[in-house]
Motif scaffolding. Structure first.
Motif, PDB file in Angstrom:
ATOM      1  N   LYS A  19      -3.787  -2.979   4.337  1.00 35.81           N
ATOM      2  CA  LYS A  19      -2.996  -4.246   4.300  1.00 35.81           C
ATOM      3  C   LYS A  19      -3.438  -5.495   4.929  1.00 35.81           C
ATOM      4  O   LYS A  19      -3.554  -6.674   4.515  1.00 35.81           O
ATOM      5  CB  LYS A  19      -1.417  -4.085   4.878  1.00 35.81           C
ATOM      6  CG  LYS A  19      -0.538  -3.553   3.637  1.00 35.81           C
ATOM      7  CD  LYS A  19       0.875  -3.574   4.099  1.00 35.81           C
ATOM      8  CE  LYS A  19       1.392  -2.553   4.677  1.00 35.81           C
ATOM      9  NZ  LYS A  19       2.592  -2.391   5.279  1.00 35.81           N
TER      10      LYS A  19
ATOM     11  N   SER B 276      -6.288   3.478  -4.530  1.00 33.07           N
ATOM     12  CA  SER B 276      -7.025   4.459  -3.508  1.00 33.07           C
ATOM     13  C   SER B 276      -8.412   4.040  -3.099  1.00 33.07           C
ATOM     14  O   SER B 276      -8.817   4.338  -1.781  1.00 33.07           O
ATOM     15  CB  SER B 276      -6.717   5.835  -4.022  1.00 33.07           C
ATOM     16  OG  SER B 276      -7.279   5.972  -5.162  1.00 33.07           O
TER      17      SER B 276
ATOM     18  N   LYS C 111      -3.673   4.042   8.388  1.00 31.21           N
ATOM     19  CA  LYS C 111      -4.774   3.568   7.289  1.00 31.21           C
ATOM     20  C   LYS C 111      -3.970   2.737   6.272  1.00 31.21           C
ATOM     21  O   LYS C 111      -4.669   1.784   5.881  1.00 31.21           O
ATOM     22  CB  LYS C 111      -5.111   4.878   6.553  1.00 31.21           C
ATOM     23  CG  LYS C 111      -5.723   6.021   7.425  1.00 31.21           C
ATOM     24  CD  LYS C 111      -6.966   5.722   7.652  1.00 31.21           C
ATOM     25  CE  LYS C 111      -7.694   6.845   8.402  1.00 31.21           C
ATOM     26  NZ  LYS C 111      -9.141   6.679   8.494  1.00 31.21           N
ATOM     27  N   ARG C 112      -2.826   2.775   5.842  1.00 31.75           N
ATOM     28  CA  ARG C 112      -2.282   2.041   5.234  1.00 31.75           C
ATOM     29  C   ARG C 112      -2.036   0.598   5.655  1.00 31.75           C
ATOM     30  O   ARG C 112      -2.559  -0.623   4.988  1.00 31.75           O
ATOM     31  CB  ARG C 112      -0.700   2.332   4.718  1.00 31.75           C
ATOM     32  CG  ARG C 112      -1.013   3.657   3.841  1.00 31.75           C
ATOM     33  CD  ARG C 112       0.380   3.961   3.434  1.00 31.75           C
ATOM     34  NE  ARG C 112       1.707   3.814   4.126  1.00 31.75           N
ATOM     35  CZ  ARG C 112       2.312   4.781   5.170  1.00 31.75           C
ATOM     36  NH1 ARG C 112       1.670   6.112   4.832  1.00 31.75           N
ATOM     37  NH2 ARG C 112       3.476   4.711   5.755  1.00 31.75           N
TER      38      ARG C 112
ATOM     39  N   VAL D 297       0.925  -1.195   0.157  1.00 36.19           N
ATOM     40  CA  VAL D 297      -0.092   0.140  -0.013  1.00 36.19           C
ATOM     41  C   VAL D 297       0.684   1.166  -0.058  1.00 36.19           C
ATOM     42  O   VAL D 297       1.665   1.350   1.211  1.00 36.19           O
ATOM     43  CB  VAL D 297      -1.132   0.041   1.269  1.00 36.19           C
ATOM     44  CG1 VAL D 297      -1.831   1.433   1.280  1.00 36.19           C
ATOM     45  CG2 VAL D 297      -1.634  -1.230   1.395  1.00 36.19           C
TER      46      VAL D 297
ATOM     47  N   ILE E 275      -1.437   6.293  -1.322  1.00 31.74           N
ATOM     48  CA  ILE E 275      -2.883   5.884  -0.959  1.00 31.74           C
ATOM     49  C   ILE E 275      -3.386   6.822   0.050  1.00 31.74           C
ATOM     50  O   ILE E 275      -4.317   7.338  -0.031  1.00 31.74           O
ATOM     51  CB  ILE E 275      -2.928   4.340  -0.665  1.00 31.74           C
ATOM     52  CG1 ILE E 275      -2.466   3.846  -2.051  1.00 31.74           C
ATOM     53  CG2 ILE E 275      -4.386   4.196  -0.473  1.00 31.74           C
ATOM     54  CD1 ILE E 275      -3.441   3.795  -3.264  1.00 31.74           C
ATOM     55  N   HIS E 276      -2.526   7.081   1.199  1.00 30.96           N
ATOM     56  CA  HIS E 276      -2.732   7.606   2.312  1.00 30.96           C
ATOM     57  C   HIS E 276      -1.634   8.050   3.105  1.00 30.96           C
ATOM     58  O   HIS E 276      -0.840   7.180   3.334  1.00 30.96           O
ATOM     59  CB  HIS E 276      -3.782   7.105   3.269  1.00 30.96           C
ATOM     60  CG  HIS E 276      -4.308   7.820   4.125  1.00 30.96           C
ATOM     61  ND1 HIS E 276      -3.960   8.271   5.447  1.00 30.96           N
ATOM     62  CD2 HIS E 276      -5.498   8.372   4.150  1.00 30.96           C
ATOM     63  CE1 HIS E 276      -4.703   9.156   6.052  1.00 30.96           C
ATOM     64  NE2 HIS E 276      -5.785   9.351   5.186  1.00 30.96           N
TER      65      HIS E 276
ATOM     66  N   LYS F 104       2.431   5.035  -0.291  1.00 27.56           N
ATOM     67  CA  LYS F 104       2.226   6.235   0.453  1.00 27.56           C
ATOM     68  C   LYS F 104       1.191   7.191  -0.164  1.00 27.56           C
ATOM     69  O   LYS F 104       0.647   8.064   0.328  1.00 27.56           O
ATOM     70  CB  LYS F 104       3.413   7.138   0.960  1.00 27.56           C
ATOM     71  CG  LYS F 104       4.089   6.470   2.267  1.00 27.56           C
ATOM     72  CD  LYS F 104       5.324   7.273   2.584  1.00 27.56           C
ATOM     73  CE  LYS F 104       6.086   6.500   3.853  1.00 27.56           C
ATOM     74  NZ  LYS F 104       7.119   7.405   4.227  1.00 27.56           N
TER      75      LYS F 104
END
Length: 123
Positions: A65, A95, A60-61, A50, A54-55, A52
């Motif tokens: 996962k 995302s 959150k990441r 995931v 993405i968030h 960075k």
């Protein structure tokens, strides 16, 4: 948690799979695959990514996962006779995954694995 023998660990392993440029995708995930297995007794090694992008928050990441990892484990548990014909798999989150529910993620994982098996029939 997956066993250590079933996880991709080194960046060199990830790079090898990315360089092969074999992938399938849907709205939530991209699945990169490595070379085919020679022996059906070998379990595939899996990585979950995931970015960075993405968030920015790691919490959150990590949640994304965990959702993907659990969906993959649940797929293996619910399809014990299903043999994955690839040695290496990398699940890359997109995302929209941030707002997805577990059921959506499970369907996305199953969809990608189904697509990659069809993809493998043509090679």
């Amino acid at each position: 948690m997956l066993e250590k023998a079933q996880r991709l660990k080194n960046s060199s392993e990830f790079k090898t799979v990315y360089n092969l440029k074999r992938s399938v995708a849907n709205s939530l995930l991209i699945l990169y695959v490595g070379k085919k297995k020679d022996n059906s007794l070998i379990k595939p090694r899996v990585g979950f990514v995931v970015a960075k992008k993405i968030h920015k928050r790691a919490t959150k990441r990590n949640r994304v996962k965990r959702l993907i990892r659990e969906s993959y484990r649940n797929f293996l548990r619910s399809h014990p006779s299903k043999d994955i014909t690839w040695q290496r798999l990398i699940f890359l989150a997109r995302s929209p995954m941030l707002d997805a529910k577990y059921e959506d993620v499970l369907h996305a994982v199953e969809d990608c694995l189904r697509k990659v098996e069809k993809f493998s029939n043509y090679e």
